[in-house]
Scaffold this motif. Structure first.
Motif, mmCIF file in Angstrom:
data_model
loop_
_atom_site.group_PDB
_atom_site.id
_atom_site.type_symbol
_atom_site.label_atom_id
_atom_site.label_comp_id
_atom_site.label_asym_id
_atom_site.label_seq_id
_atom_site.Cartn_x
_atom_site.Cartn_y
_atom_site.Cartn_z
ATOM 1 N N ASN A 190 0.856 -1.182 0.000
ATOM 2 C CA ASN A 190 0.000 0.000 0.000
ATOM 3 C C ASN A 190 0.896 1.237 0.000
ATOM 4 O O ASN A 190 1.643 1.478 0.966
ATOM 5 N N LYS A 191 0.850 1.994 -1.083
ATOM 6 C CA LYS A 191 1.664 3.206 -1.198
ATOM 7 C C LYS A 191 0.815 4.394 -0.764
ATOM 8 O O LYS A 191 -0.046 4.872 -1.518
ATOM 9 N N VAL A 192 1.054 4.839 0.466
ATOM 10 C CA VAL A 192 0.269 5.924 1.047
ATOM 11 C C VAL A 192 0.954 7.245 0.714
ATOM 12 O O VAL A 192 2.121 7.446 1.048
ATOM 13 N N ARG A 193 0.226 8.136 0.064
ATOM 14 C CA ARG A 193 0.788 9.422 -0.346
ATOM 15 C C ARG A 193 -0.152 10.547 0.094
ATOM 16 O O ARG A 193 -1.369 10.468 -0.121
ATOM 17 N N ALA A 194 0.418 11.585 0.700
ATOM 18 C CA ALA A 194 -0.378 12.726 1.166
ATOM 19 C C ALA A 194 0.182 14.019 0.580
ATOM 20 O O ALA A 194 1.397 14.219 0.559
ATOM 21 N N LYS A 195 -0.727 14.882 0.115
ATOM 22 C CA LYS A 195 -0.348 16.197 -0.421
ATOM 23 C C LYS A 195 -1.074 17.265 0.387
ATOM 24 O O LYS A 195 -2.256 17.126 0.708
ATOM 25 N N PHE A 196 -0.368 18.346 0.689
ATOM 26 C CA PHE A 196 -0.946 19.412 1.511
ATOM 27 C C PHE A 196 -0.273 20.723 1.116
ATOM 28 O O PHE A 196 0.767 20.720 0.433
ATOM 29 N N PRO A 197 -0.809 21.883 1.537
ATOM 30 C CA PRO A 197 -0.193 23.175 1.184
ATOM 31 C C PRO A 197 1.249 23.256 1.687
ATOM 32 O O PRO A 197 1.576 22.748 2.755
ATOM 33 N N LEU A 198 2.096 23.880 0.919
ATOM 34 C CA LEU A 198 3.515 23.958 1.200
ATOM 35 C C LEU A 198 3.779 24.571 2.576
ATOM 36 O O LEU A 198 3.240 25.622 2.926
ATOM 37 N N LEU A 199 4.643 23.870 3.359
ATOM 38 C CA LEU A 199 5.024 24.342 4.685
ATOM 39 C C LEU A 199 6.534 24.270 4.834
ATOM 40 O O LEU A 199 7.173 23.352 4.317
ATOM 41 N N ASN A 200 7.114 25.237 5.555
ATOM 42 C CA ASN A 200 8.528 25.173 5.901
ATOM 43 C C ASN A 200 8.663 24.463 7.241
ATOM 44 O O ASN A 200 8.209 24.977 8.282
ATOM 45 N N VAL A 201 9.281 23.275 7.232
ATOM 46 C CA VAL A 201 9.370 22.467 8.450
ATOM 47 C C VAL A 201 10.772 21.871 8.551
ATOM 48 O O VAL A 201 11.507 21.779 7.564
ATOM 49 N N ARG A 202 11.122 21.442 9.755
ATOM 50 C CA ARG A 202 12.387 20.745 9.957
ATOM 51 C C ARG A 202 12.161 19.305 10.441
ATOM 52 O O ARG A 202 12.876 18.397 10.044
ATOM 53 N N TYR A 203 11.154 19.105 11.271
ATOM 54 C CA TYR A 203 10.905 17.795 11.874
ATOM 55 C C TYR A 203 9.603 17.197 11.345
ATOM 56 O O TYR A 203 8.631 17.927 11.091
ATOM 57 N N LEU A 204 9.609 15.879 11.221
ATOM 58 C CA LEU A 204 8.401 15.174 10.794
ATOM 59 C C LEU A 204 8.229 13.923 11.649
ATOM 60 O O LEU A 204 9.211 13.273 12.028
ATOM 61 N N LYS A 205 6.983 13.609 11.956
ATOM 62 C CA LYS A 205 6.661 12.367 12.650
ATOM 63 C C LYS A 205 5.770 11.515 11.753
ATOM 64 O O LYS A 205 4.822 12.030 11.145
ATOM 65 N N ILE A 206 6.096 10.250 11.680
ATOM 66 C CA ILE A 206 5.260 9.276 10.978
ATOM 67 C C ILE A 206 4.805 8.272 12.031
ATOM 68 O O ILE A 206 5.632 7.596 12.662
ATOM 69 N N ILE A 207 3.499 8.176 12.233
ATOM 70 C CA ILE A 207 2.958 7.267 13.244
ATOM 71 C C ILE A 207 2.012 6.278 12.573
ATOM 72 O O ILE A 207 1.025 6.672 11.939
ATOM 73 N N GLY A 208 2.348 5.004 12.684
ATOM 74 C CA GLY A 208 1.472 3.947 12.190
ATOM 75 C C GLY A 208 1.003 3.105 13.354
ATOM 76 O O GLY A 208 1.821 2.547 14.094
ATOM 77 N N GLU A 209 -0.307 2.988 13.545
ATOM 78 C CA GLU A 209 -0.859 2.254 14.677
ATOM 79 C C GLU A 209 -1.031 0.783 14.316
ATOM 80 O O GLU A 209 -1.820 0.437 13.437
#
Length: 765
Positions: A720-739
């Motif tokens: 399953n290739k999960v892909r998300a698109k959202f308005p452009l943001l300037n960020v440094r850290y990302l969290k990926i949480i899979g339950e």
């Protein structure tokens, strides 16, 4: 020229380097005097001798069988039997027993001189193994003569137990093939054939007291098509099965004995019993009806441990097994026994209460102890898979640690005899190549180099504890090996690598030298009509951090004279393609194809690797929960630009057993991000379940996070290739949480057990 153990360390190192540069003629001469498995001591002389019709053979009466075997081997090449002469003379093959000169059991000396070829053995097995080495050394000289280089070998085994397992429950093979298989084991000095005779998918041994084991349990109504992970399951609807009669088993046992191979029979219990329950449903907890399994896996219906009739059945079966197999050991299984039915079985719960047992785990221990005690009363010892330790068995039971090295280490420390059989190193139903066109296999990746590199006596054991490691064994589980040619393809030459682990002194092992011997040895395997895997020099790759955070890909081959040429546009490489001379910079998405060229010809398969470049490549990543088991890989694989294959055998998928995926990524600086993705597996028939919920969060400072995506229902069978698109943001850290779903739900395969959450490449742009 003396090489191997006779050399001091400096000279040996020099020789190993020199071997890569010496002339082809000299190299061929050296490899013509080589043996697999590597002897303790080997010394090549000058020149050679011929075995011709004028040569005679000399042996005492007690070595008549070995002498006739050697003579018949010579005739298979030359068409002529040698004359037997009991008087010493020139131009003679001489077989001789001498336990004073050759002190080690199964040991031999082989001396090839101008006037005679001498094989001296500690015992008859030693004579036999000396003959096997001589057969590897000779080559056809003229139409009716053989040529052997002069030299000397002194040799004996490292381990007393040198085994190969074969499962005939899933697919069975002819008696003729079993004899060929035993021949191959003998050539490479294995001395135990572990014959796995009963399974959920078929009962393969005739038991006269229980005729339905032949008429019902030996047959299934069809077989699953493809890999069991694929859904929905489809079947071929072709009745499949059969069994070995007791007369056939006696025939195979006699044949194996003539090749100094013991046969270890295995009767599975208390699990893997569905075929037997189909014939005798009263032996299960529910009374059935049951059906011989048509697909692969572990099933909840097992022998009822609370039913006294089950113990009588097992004793009756073992009585007939003991009558057929003279070996001192009988394997009683003990692996992969679900306890679900026992939890709800009145008889099982009563048995727990009557015997003061704590739980169903101890109930299995009670079951195995009873069987072990019965075998002991019949002058036999039990062997069991490592699960038997969990319920408790006496130290009379030998342990096979299939689930990993740690269980073997623990058993040795507790003074159990151990046969090292870790699946991640020595199971030959695993893929031996990452080529996507390889035939379907069970899963995971165990190339020849990995097998050869295995050391069965861990450094963590003291010398006293290490003495409990009695040997080593390879596993052949045949779910995906429908015929004998396919089985040979999966087993050889990996079995040859195992033979050096089992027989050779670990100080004498050398992988480049083994490969050179193997290349020379192909003619020998061709003569024996072995359908071996020929691509052991194929191209492999590794991705490493490069300058400025840009990764590089290195390519290599074990073939010493080959050149690698490659393309980056997906085309097939040819002679005009770029010559590989150093790491390839991975600074963009690409498809790299590479070929191994020997002279003007491409050899073997085309290597293929797709690379996906994105903003998080080689960035810092940490995990809240460690991956588990055979999927415990570094977190950095989630950001290496390589997407895992649907076979999940390429060491790219991280697996979390019952735990969530919680990944924190630091991009190092504020970075514009509008796309986040991840790949997750959903294979319920592998106990691999997609997360019930996925969340993507972003942060500027690593303290306050904003959720930019949340979703579930990733139930496409496969990737399953999960892909998300959202308005452009300037960020440094990302969290990926899979339950993780936690436990396999009711009705699911492996109900109640921890579910795997399998994740691969996190993609950030």
């Amino acid at each position: 020229m003396i090489f191997r153990n006779a050399l001091n360390k400096t000279l040996r190192l020099f020789l190993r380097i020199t071997l890569l540069f010496i002339s082809p003629a000299l190299y061929a001469q050296q490899t013509s005097f080589s043996v697999i498995p590597e002897p303790v001591y080997i010394k090549k002389g000058n020149g050679g001798v011929n075995i011709s019709p004028a040569t005679t053979i000399n042996y005492p009466d007690e070595l008549k069988a070995s002498g006739e075997l050697l003579n018949e081997a010579i005739r298979s090449y030359t068409g002529t039997l040698l004359a037997v002469n009991t008087r010493p003379q020139a131009n003679q093959l001489l077989l001789k027993l001498d336990s004073v000169v050759v002190k080690e059991k199964e040991g031999y000396h082989l001396l090839i001189e101008d006037d005679q070829i001498l094989i001296m053995g500690h015992d008859q097995a030693g004579i036999f193994y000396g003959i096997q080495s001589l057969m590897q050394l000779w080559s056809l000289h003229t139409k009716n003569s053989l040529r052997v280089e002069k030299g000397e070998i002194r040799d004996y085994p490292r381990f007393n137990y040198r085994g190969m397992h074969l499962d005939v429950g899933r697919h069975m093979y002819s008696v003729a093939f079993l004899k060929k298989f035993i021949d191959l084991l003998a050539v490479y000095k294995f001395n135990v054939f572990h014959w796995h005779l009963t399974e959920d998918q078929g009962w393969r041994i005739e038991i006269k007291k229980y005729p339905k084991l032949q008429s019902v349990s030996a047959w299934r109504d069809g077989t699953i098509i493809g890999h069991k992970k694929e859904a929905p399951h489809t079947f071929d609807s072709v009745k499949y099965g059969g069994y070995y009669t007791q007369d056939q088993i006696r025939e195979v046992v006699r044949y194996a004995a003539s090749k100094y191979v013991n046969i270890l029979p295995e009767i599975e219990m208390p699990g893997h019993a569905l075929a037997a329950l189909a014939a005798y449903p009263q032996l299960g907890c529910t009374g059935g009806p049951y059906k011989t399994a048509q697909f692969w896996g572990v099933f909840d219906d097992v022998f009822c441990a609370g039913n006294e009739e089950v113990y009588q059945f097992m004793e009756d079966v073992l009585d007939e097994v003991i009558g057929l197999f003279p070996y001192a050991y009988v394997h009683i299984g003990g692996d992969e026994c679900p306890k679900l039915k026992w939890k709800h079985c009145v008889k099982c719960q009563q048995k727990i209460k009557e015997n003061g047992l704590k739980d169903e785990q101890e109930l299995q221990g009670y079951f195995m102890k009873r069987i072990e005690k019965y075998l002991n009363s019949k002058n036999r010892k039990a062997v069991g898979w490592d699960e038997v330790l969990e319920g408790g068995v006496s130290r009379n039971t030998t342990i096979m640690n299939w689930r990993g090295e740690q269980s073997g280490i623990a058993a040795a420390k507790e003074k159990y005899e151990v046969i090292m059989t870790p699946e991640n190193m020595l199971y030959f139903d695993y893929y031996q190549s990452l080529d996507k066109n390889e035939p379907v296999a069970a899963g995971n990746y165990t190339p020849l180099s990995k097998v050869y590199g295995y050391e069965p006596v861990p450094d963590s054991l003291s010398p006293e504890q290490a003495a409990y490691i009695k040997g080593v064994q390879g596993g052949i589980w045949t779910e995906y090996m429908k015929d004998e040619k396919h089985l040979e393809y999966m087993v050889f030459p990996r079995a040859l690598a195992l033979s050096e682990i089992a027989w050779s002194d670990k100080k004498g092992k050398n992988y480049p030298w083994f490969l050179e011997k193997l290349r020379h040895h192909r003619d020998f395997m061709n003569r024996m009509k072995v359908n071996y895997y020929p691509y052991f020099d194929e191209i492999t790759s590794e991705i490493k951090p490069g300058a400025n955070g840009t990764p590089v890909l290195t390519l290599k081959t074990t073939f010493p004279k080959g050149q690698i040429r490659y393309t980056l546009d997906g085309s097939v490489p040819g002679l005009k393609s770029k010559l590989y001379q150093g790491p390839v910079l991975l600074n963009r998405s690409m498809v790299l194809n590479a070929g191994l060229f020997v002279g003007n010809k491409r050899s073997g398969k085309v290597f293929n690797q797709a690379f996906l470049y994105h903003s998080a490549i080689q960035k810092k990543i940490s995990l809240a929960h460690a991956p588990a088991g055979k999927y415990n890989f570094p977190a950095g694989l989630l950001l290496n630009g390589i997407e895992g294959h649907h076979r999940f055998n390429d060491s790219q998928w991280l697996g979390f057993s019952g735990e969530n995926l919680e990944a924190l990524i630091d991009l190092g600086a504020l970075t514009p991000v509008s796309h986040i993705g991840i790949n997750v597996l959903h294979y319920p028939w592998q106990r691999m379940w997609a997360p019930k919920k996925l969340s993507f969060l972003v942060s500027v400072d690593g303290k306050e996070f904003k959720e930019v995506y949340s979703g579930g229902n990733f139930d496409l069978n496969g990737i399953n290739k999960v892909r998300a698109k959202f308005p452009l943001l300037n960020v440094r850290y990302l969290k990926i949480i899979g339950e993780n779903i936690g436990r396999v739900p009711v009705g699911g395969y492996g109900e109640g057990e921890k579910a795997w959450l399998m994740a691969d490449e996190i993609i950030i742009n």
